[in-house]
Design a protein around this motif. Structure first.
Motif, PDB file in Angstrom:
ATOM      1  N   ILE A   1       0.735  -1.081  -0.258  1.00 23.23           N
ATOM      2  CA  ILE A   1      -0.117  -0.102   0.075  1.00 23.23           C
ATOM      3  C   ILE A   1       0.862   1.151   0.066  1.00 23.23           C
ATOM      4  CG2 ILE A   1      -1.872   1.417   1.313  1.00 23.23           C
ATOM      5  CD1 ILE A   1      -2.840  -1.407   0.373  1.00 23.23           C
ATOM      6  N   ALA A   2       0.721   2.152  -1.033  1.00 20.39           N
ATOM      7  CA  ALA A   2       1.552   3.449  -0.878  1.00 20.39           C
ATOM      8  C   ALA A   2       0.871   4.180   0.169  1.00 20.39           C
ATOM      9  CB  ALA A   2       1.401   3.917  -2.416  1.00 20.39           C
ATOM     10  N   ILE A   3       1.557   4.758   1.086  1.00 20.06           N
ATOM     11  CA  ILE A   3       0.959   5.656   2.040  1.00 20.06           C
ATOM     12  C   ILE A   3       0.947   6.910   1.390  1.00 20.06           C
ATOM     13  CG2 ILE A   3       1.274   6.591   4.169  1.00 20.06           C
ATOM     14  CD1 ILE A   3       0.467   3.606   4.302  1.00 20.06           C
ATOM     15  N   ASN A   4      -0.356   7.496   1.757  1.00 22.23           N
ATOM     16  CA  ASN A   4      -0.534   9.052   1.030  1.00 22.23           C
ATOM     17  C   ASN A   4      -0.561   9.973   2.105  1.00 22.23           C
ATOM     18  OD1 ASN A   4      -1.773  11.466   0.306  1.00 22.23           O
ATOM     19  ND2 ASN A   4      -2.862  10.369  -1.375  1.00 22.23           N
ATOM     20  N   HIS A   5       0.570  10.534   2.445  1.00 24.82           N
ATOM     21  CA  HIS A   5       0.888  11.391   3.518  1.00 24.82           C
ATOM     22  C   HIS A   5       0.057  12.851   3.437  1.00 24.82           C
ATOM     23  CE1 HIS A   5       3.915   9.357   5.514  1.00 24.82           C
ATOM     24  NE2 HIS A   5       4.424   8.865   4.412  1.00 24.82           N
ATOM     25  N   ASP A   6      -0.425  13.279   2.296  1.00 23.67           N
ATOM     26  CA  ASP A   6      -1.302  14.345   2.275  1.00 23.67           C
ATOM     27  C   ASP A   6      -2.770  13.991   2.817  1.00 23.67           C
ATOM     28  OD1 ASP A   6       0.562  15.982   0.900  1.00 23.67           O
ATOM     29  OD2 ASP A   6      -0.081  15.201  -0.915  1.00 23.67           O
ATOM     30  N   LYS A   7      -3.209  12.766   2.497  1.00 25.71           N
ATOM     31  CA  LYS A   7      -4.548  12.490   3.213  1.00 25.71           C
ATOM     32  C   LYS A   7      -4.400  12.448   4.667  1.00 25.71           C
ATOM     33  CE  LYS A   7      -6.407  10.278  -0.768  1.00 25.71           C
ATOM     34  NZ  LYS A   7      -7.173   8.858  -1.451  1.00 25.71           N
ATOM     35  N   ILE A   8      -3.412  11.879   5.060  1.00 24.90           N
ATOM     36  CA  ILE A   8      -3.278  11.717   6.847  1.00 24.90           C
ATOM     37  C   ILE A   8      -3.131  13.291   7.178  1.00 24.90           C
ATOM     38  CG2 ILE A   8      -1.590  11.152   8.277  1.00 24.90           C
ATOM     39  CD1 ILE A   8      -0.621   8.813   6.622  1.00 24.90           C
TER      40      ILE A   8
ATOM     41  N   PHE B   1       8.528   0.859   3.327  1.00 25.32           N
ATOM     42  CA  PHE B   1       9.904   0.886   2.799  1.00 25.32           C
ATOM     43  C   PHE B   1       9.705   1.338   1.256  1.00 25.32           C
ATOM     44  CE2 PHE B   1      13.100  -2.203   0.791  1.00 25.32           C
ATOM     45  CZ  PHE B   1      14.206  -1.274   1.176  1.00 25.32           C
ATOM     46  N   ASN B   2      10.286   2.297   0.970  1.00 18.81           N
ATOM     47  CA  ASN B   2      10.466   2.978  -0.329  1.00 18.81           C
ATOM     48  C   ASN B   2       9.108   3.369  -0.669  1.00 18.81           C
ATOM     49  OD1 ASN B   2      12.883   2.242  -1.094  1.00 18.81           O
ATOM     50  ND2 ASN B   2      12.217   0.243  -1.830  1.00 18.81           N
ATOM     51  N   GLY B   3       8.142   3.852   0.485  1.00 23.17           N
ATOM     52  CA  GLY B   3       6.882   4.512   0.635  1.00 23.17           C
ATOM     53  C   GLY B   3       5.757   3.476   0.530  1.00 23.17           C
ATOM     54  N   LYS B   4       6.071   2.345   0.520  1.00 23.46           N
ATOM     55  CA  LYS B   4       5.096   1.388   0.581  1.00 23.46           C
ATOM     56  C   LYS B   4       4.932   0.410   1.727  1.00 23.46           C
ATOM     57  CE  LYS B   4       4.199   1.170  -4.398  1.00 23.46           C
ATOM     58  NZ  LYS B   4       4.467   0.545  -5.816  1.00 23.46           N
ATOM     59  N   THR B   5       3.933   0.072   2.162  1.00 27.22           N
ATOM     60  CA  THR B   5       3.864  -0.874   3.277  1.00 27.22           C
ATOM     61  C   THR B   5       4.111  -2.296   3.073  1.00 27.22           C
ATOM     62  OG1 THR B   5       1.779  -1.525   2.790  1.00 27.22           O
ATOM     63  CG2 THR B   5       1.573   0.281   4.239  1.00 27.22           C
ATOM     64  N   THR B   6       5.189  -2.691   4.161  1.00 29.42           N
ATOM     65  CA  THR B   6       5.727  -3.978   3.862  1.00 29.42           C
ATOM     66  C   THR B   6       5.208  -5.339   4.349  1.00 29.42           C
ATOM     67  OG1 THR B   6       6.908  -3.861   6.234  1.00 29.42           O
ATOM     68  CG2 THR B   6       7.965  -2.590   4.401  1.00 29.42           C
ATOM     69  N   GLY B   7       3.982  -5.281   4.985  1.00 29.46           N
ATOM     70  CA  GLY B   7       3.600  -6.222   5.552  1.00 29.46           C
ATOM     71  C   GLY B   7       3.609  -6.273   7.068  1.00 29.46           C
TER      72      GLY B   7
ATOM     73  N   GLN C   1      -7.064   6.766   8.799  1.00 33.22           N
ATOM     74  CA  GLN C   1      -6.672   7.141   7.293  1.00 33.22           C
ATOM     75  C   GLN C   1      -5.958   6.194   6.758  1.00 33.22           C
ATOM     76  OE1 GLN C   1      -6.603   8.486   3.977  1.00 33.22           O
ATOM     77  NE2 GLN C   1      -7.611   9.957   5.239  1.00 33.22           N
ATOM     78  N   ILE C   2      -5.020   5.371   7.152  1.00 36.10           N
ATOM     79  CA  ILE C   2      -4.231   4.195   6.591  1.00 36.10           C
ATOM     80  C   ILE C   2      -5.191   3.302   6.240  1.00 36.10           C
ATOM     81  CG2 ILE C   2      -2.574   2.654   6.958  1.00 36.10           C
ATOM     82  CD1 ILE C   2      -0.913   4.726   8.501  1.00 36.10           C
ATOM     83  N   ALA C   3      -6.262   2.842   7.203  1.00 35.90           N
ATOM     84  CA  ALA C   3      -7.286   1.869   6.775  1.00 35.90           C
ATOM     85  C   ALA C   3      -8.147   2.250   5.720  1.00 35.90           C
ATOM     86  CB  ALA C   3      -8.070   1.556   7.940  1.00 35.90           C
ATOM     87  N   LYS C   4      -8.434   3.660   5.580  1.00 41.44           N
ATOM     88  CA  LYS C   4      -9.083   3.911   4.438  1.00 41.44           C
ATOM     89  C   LYS C   4      -8.378   3.811   3.148  1.00 41.44           C
ATOM     90  CE  LYS C   4     -10.210   8.214   6.090  1.00 41.44           C
ATOM     91  NZ  LYS C   4     -11.182   9.540   6.174  1.00 41.44           N
ATOM     92  N   GLN C   5      -7.180   4.186   3.050  1.00 41.74           N
ATOM     93  CA  GLN C   5      -6.363   3.837   1.665  1.00 41.74           C
ATOM     94  C   GLN C   5      -6.395   2.339   1.507  1.00 41.74           C
ATOM     95  OE1 GLN C   5      -2.641   6.046   2.253  1.00 41.74           O
ATOM     96  NE2 GLN C   5      -3.655   7.659   3.037  1.00 41.74           N
ATOM     97  N   CYS C   6      -6.633   1.302   2.444  1.00 40.81           N
ATOM     98  CA  CYS C   6      -6.830  -0.089   2.073  1.00 40.81           C
ATOM     99  C   CYS C   6      -7.902  -0.438   1.646  1.00 40.81           C
ATOM    100  CB  CYS C   6      -6.177  -0.784   3.175  1.00 40.81           C
ATOM    101  SG  CYS C   6      -4.676  -0.474   3.784  1.00 40.81           S
TER     102      CYS C   6
END
Lengths: 332, 332, 332, 332
Positions: B32-39, B69-75, B137-142
């Motif tokens: 998942i690419a974390i969108n910091h603007d939305k956070i 890692f590299n902007g995306k979630t690692t699990g 917000q991270i949940a929403k991104q998933c």
């Protein structure tokens, strides 16, 4: 998913027309003398003969098959079973494709990919509340609290002295009603409930919403008093044991019991099955068709629900009480 | 007790005046690419500069120290931390014995035997909702759902066009208000929620009641419509995907999502801290004494709460969505 | 999945080369004075300068950012964080496709679909045991038990007086070793452990197997004594507090502590990283290729593991101890 | 405490001489056709008529009272019950004060403050493994894996061709034996098991240690091979699906399945009840007294245990498999 609780844990199984329904009750302290008269009284309250409730007889004969020895709990899990008898299953074939409004026929079919037992509401039947009532009464026998539950509003009838007349009329109309139930629990110590996510409010609300037909839960002065100002809502503490002059907070501060009576209101939707003709989608014709539900149903199943809500509350409270006790012995 | 969820699990820590607050977020799918603007946008919504909210500035600068890692979630679990800065702790000594009405000063002291951190509400502070907003917000991104939240009623003001004037007046009175928040989530599949005890309603209500100040939760037509008859309340299903003509059930049948919009109302009590003089028990004098709370507080913290309620709802829904997915692959 | 425990619950986060690793410790009773010297001593034991351990320095500077006030626990969760410093990440690119034998490079890539942080073992790094050691030491400070751990066998060296010489030789060979660790806990009351699935053995084994490199766990006389007859194995009870003449059962009867010392052995596999040339599949060439692992690694990481195993055992035991206490107050 | 699992959850109840024992099995996917022949075959394997096992007949007639409709699972929990028949309870009075060595008589009495059902081992009886066998066989029917279990060592007999003669001799001696069982599971995908605390090893070990008499668990080359060097122990990966040349790791890397066969050994202590005269503390005389256990018991109950261990392993694996599936659908 069919278990509730951390230390005091109930696991519920059963479907309306399967051979049996039941509950495994884990975490009952050893040495509790089981009072069967109280269990029977609560089951009777759930299954009354009042106006507005179905004349269909549920036997509610239960057996405890483990966890009790010489009349007292052993510390092992109790298993309580109720056999399903007198179930007429032939009436339900149509529900597989012609979904009753307000019922879970449609969602159950989709969720379980058509393999669900659709007879009598299956897993979603209110019948499952009978073993919950038993588990809750046993929880009450482990707790030093007193529990009260009552109807506050039935349909638009708020003067319950006229309830029988009111319900007779609704029954004649072929319609149904819901309403509001009030709960009150006294004797809680200060400190039941664990922040952040196992607050008393969170834990009790979780199990209240597990009861079929529950659509709203509020503690203390609820939605009706949402207009109050802080100076009106705040409860003045008047003594060293935390007694408050008013009880707008319903006995809960910061999600934790504050020593005042726990006050809860629960909104119950109307009985879904009504005698009146309804309309709903029919998969066989791919169109909306009229639906007439046969059989005799509650006009106001809410008359049967107060004891259910009272007893599931006791399940949640015993779980919190045992957690509370784990931290009360201060010597290592 | 400070964790919520089965597959998607959040664990919250922190107290208002300790070095940091934060959350561990477990079960985020990898990639998942974390969108910091939305956070940041959601954090801003929780911490606005509107009339009726406190002018006290909370920095809300967060750091993600693991799981990306590299902007995306690692699990692996994410850890999000917010340092507490600019906390003035000297104002709080009096609260140890002179308990503020509406606050948890008294219950915290009793529950934790006097060892709690009483500064700024400690564990019970609304400040803890900041990491929850991030987790949500991270949940929403998933999730492929759309979330909406709004004020429905603030004090006795229901026409929110006049809200600023209304709150200016309450502020001048030195008083506070609460109210009602509406939530709406669209895009849910049929089948979210696990009977019996992890129903969508149970699971969502549990986390909503974990938010400080929440005293009531209802799905669909709630307490206000408790008078409706079955023939009015039942939602007619009109097509093969389960669309209903009305939505009195709020998108939930039998505790499971039915494919219609999820509709929730939440009752929020008034801000407990008010400028007006109050009375409350003082342990030092063993009597009720007048209390004047210093500092600048929200007149209507409810203006900050809609995004909190929206985001904790997304936490509960992602947890149910992952459980739902576990049963969607039918081949063994 | 990254949380362990029911009442005393630890939630672990972090990856080897992310900004920080840490642990949230929930369920610590209020009022415990945290002894930092003991924490530092245990961390030092995990990170020694003995022969056979890596000369790479781990700082292990930890911060407790919540849950402690005036030096004592508040009853709220503790958060302990260790920043990752001095991590050289450039060495790890090759591991993305050329999987080290004995490591989790391959499974992590498949499980997390390539999004895992592969640097330094990522989530699977032994580094994660540092916060576990801290959590375990805090658990020990809440328990009235005494803990002992020691090496029993290192590679084929059973006379540990010669261990330094033995390991110097293995190091020169460019090889590594594992072995067996013994644990002993004294002072347990009769009754820790909950049948059926939270037996002391089940609960302790679960957390022991969570420690990287652990491949075997046994209680009392284990595999080596599998040939004993019942008349030899049965421990004769000799007094009213349950003391037994022998302790083949390792202090556990029916999964529950019996009042005798808890005796555990743990088998630890050899350090996976070795200096010797190895062979393993390389995705880039689609063939098995030689692999030379650079850097300086433990020859016998088992020298660092006893304190880790001791401390995770204390985590499991405190959890069971709190559950035990919940049932010790018999008055309702 | 009597429940195991996250998505696939079993809840066990019952005591040896109570009316019934049983299990609630939650999380079974809908639409599984239950194969009763396979269940009966596994129950027969647990209850054989081999030399060294008790001639006492256990009926093992089970009833599934919910969760199955038209021969297929409905998605609701299954309840499986076995009635206890032919239990002779009169033999057990002496055990209340004269504690059998190796049994849990003493700890049960202390833990449950004398209220436990002491007849036939009560809650600690091996009889409880019968419903576990059923639950495990149902789990196997949901999994695409193949399971194997066998005796590896019985007492000091490692050549199992001579087992019958060996056990006849032990039986004549009035003694008993334990030993080692091997398990092998094939067909696991890469990625079962959740770091940190729900590793495949942690989760499987937890349930294996729940089985009465289990005292040791090891994965791959265990204690016996603790002397191996890293260059010997490391399994060389030879292809793109992760096949390894050797399997010292037992199919598990970093706690997660690596696609190779899962290999487990389990150490089982000798049957506690033996015909030989023993000595043990007697509370009535406050002294050690001779004890002669009546009745007919297994000389080698380990002959009945392989199928139990195999099936509880399948319970743990199905739980991990469902968790694994929750993250396999990548589209939101």
């Amino acid at each position: 998913m069919n278990s509730f609780g951390t230390l005091f844990k109930v696991t519920l199984y059963g479907e309306s027309h399967q051979p049996a329904i039941g509950v495994v009750i884990d975490g009952v302290p050893p040495g509790i003398a089981i009072n069967h008269d109280k269990i029977k009284a609560d089951l009777y309250n759930r299954n009354p003969r009042d106006i507005g409730t179905t004349p269909r007889k549920e036997a509610d004969l239960y057996a405890i098959t483990s966890g009790v020895f010489n009349g007292k709990t052993t510390g092992s899990p109790l298993h309580v079973m109720i056999e399903n008898t007198n179930t007429k299953s032939k009436d339900y074939e149509a529900l597989k494709t012609h979904y009753r409004p307000g019922h879970s026929d449609f969602v159950a079919k989709k969720k379980y990919q058509g393999f669900h037992d659709y007879r009598g509401g299956g897993r979603f039947s209110g019948r499952l509340t009978a073993p919950l009532v038993i588990a809750g009464q046993i929880a009450k026998q482990c707790l030093p609290f007193t529990f009260h539950s009552k109807l506050k509003q039935v349909g638009d009838c708020r003067d319950l002295n006229h309830l029988d007349d009111y319900l007779t009329k609704k029954q004649e109309e072929g319609d149904s009603v819901g309403g509001v139930v009030s709960l009150r629990v006294e004797g809680l110590p200060v400190g039941l409930g664990e922040p952040m996510f196992e607050k008393l409010t969170s834990h009790v609300a979780k199990i209240l919403f597990s009861v079929p037909s529950v659509k709203g839960v509020e503690f203390g002065s609820g939605f009706e008093k949402a207009h109050l100002k802080g100076s009106e809502f705040n409860d003045t503490i008047i003594d060293e044991i935390g007694t408050t002059k008013t009880n707008h907070s319903g006995g809960v501060s910061g999600g934790v019991s504050n020593g005042n009576p726990l006050m809860i209101q629960v909104m119950v939707k109307p009985t879904s099955s009504i005698a009146k003709t309804q309309h709903t989608y029919d998969e066989q014709t791919s169109d909306v068709q009229t639906l007439n539900i046969k059989g005799r149903h509650d006009t106001a199943h809410i008359r049967r629900i107060p004891i259910v809500l009272e007893n599931v509350t006791s399940i949640a409270l015993l779980d919190l009480f045992l957690q509370y006790k784990a931290y009360q012995l201060n010597e290592k």
